[in-house]
Design an enzyme around this catalytic site. Sequence first.
Site, mmCIF file in Angstrom:
data_model
loop_
_atom_site.group_PDB
_atom_site.id
_atom_site.type_symbol
_atom_site.label_atom_id
_atom_site.label_comp_id
_atom_site.label_asym_id
_atom_site.label_seq_id
_atom_site.Cartn_x
_atom_site.Cartn_y
_atom_site.Cartn_z
ATOM 1 N N SER A 39 0.855 -1.178 0.000
ATOM 2 C CA SER A 39 0.000 0.000 0.000
ATOM 3 C C SER A 39 0.889 1.224 0.000
ATOM 4 C CB SER A 39 -0.893 0.001 1.249
ATOM 5 O OG SER A 39 -1.518 1.262 1.429
ATOM 6 N N TYR A 94 -1.201 -0.653 10.416
ATOM 7 C CA TYR A 94 -1.314 -0.847 8.967
ATOM 8 C C TYR A 94 -0.040 -0.372 8.262
ATOM 9 C CZ TYR A 94 -3.695 -1.212 4.466
ATOM 10 O OH TYR A 94 -4.053 -1.565 3.192
#
Length: 301
Positions: free
Chosen positions: A158, A171
């Site tokens: 990501s 995350y």
Amino acid sequence: MFGLEKLIPIGIRPRRSHGARAVVTGAGSGIGRAFALEISERGGQVICADIDESRADETVALIERNHPGAAHAFRCDVSRREEVEVLARFAESLFERPVTLVVNNAGVGIGGKRVGEIGFDDWDWALGINLWGVVHGCEIFAPQLRAASRGGIINVASAAAFAAAPSMAVYNASKAAVLSLSETMAAEMSGTGVAVTVLCPTFVKTNVARDGRITAQSARLADTLMRLTGFSPDSVARTTLDAHDRGQLYVLPQLDAHLIWRLKRYFPAQYTFALGLLDRLLPQENSTTTDLSSVSDKTGV
């Protein structure tokens, strides 16, 4: 032969994503489903692995409409090493040859709390899927890929891997580790005929804002941004597979991902200051989270 692929003119170099014997994790929805569908469109066979077998079956049914026999569902919790080992044995038995493409896509969303407020249960849960799931896929399938002497591995990270947005430490850390792992593997696989690609998107139109462990306000914001600015999973999958065919390591499919990448590197102090200021200006929220721990493919920023 070692290094022989370097002697083949680029124009006639075989395309790795075409006719692949592939395994895709988190294939029950979102980006994972898009990868599985696109691989089948390129003449490949694909094992659609997902923690939710019914979702994997749905993906297989979509593929079977146009490509009968090209897809197979398999239930797998990527956070459990023994289940990924069973998946690898199933793939080798089904294909009767080593796999040529592995897409480590399964992941979950988590965010909205600052370090010190997160709690170790959330760290363990998210790292078990987002990081250890990819580690398991890489460590266990690498021997098959080397045996095939062609193809490659795609790890879904990501833009969060380098964006370092506040209140997203778990995350961010998991995706940064996937990015570093991919860079390391690319060096190790150099000259073997096996390519490594890491996907670093910003917002993709998946269910990450509704599924996972995300505070309510953060989930609403992320869901809004995805609807307004998010790319379709199909577009991201096609772009990534095309880049993989070219042997490209990094895939940043959106303009904002490229902008963040450059700002962070050219103006690191100013970038960090701006993020901190934004974090202080935004209203804080309570720690209530949405929680669906059985999610499969929930990838976005």
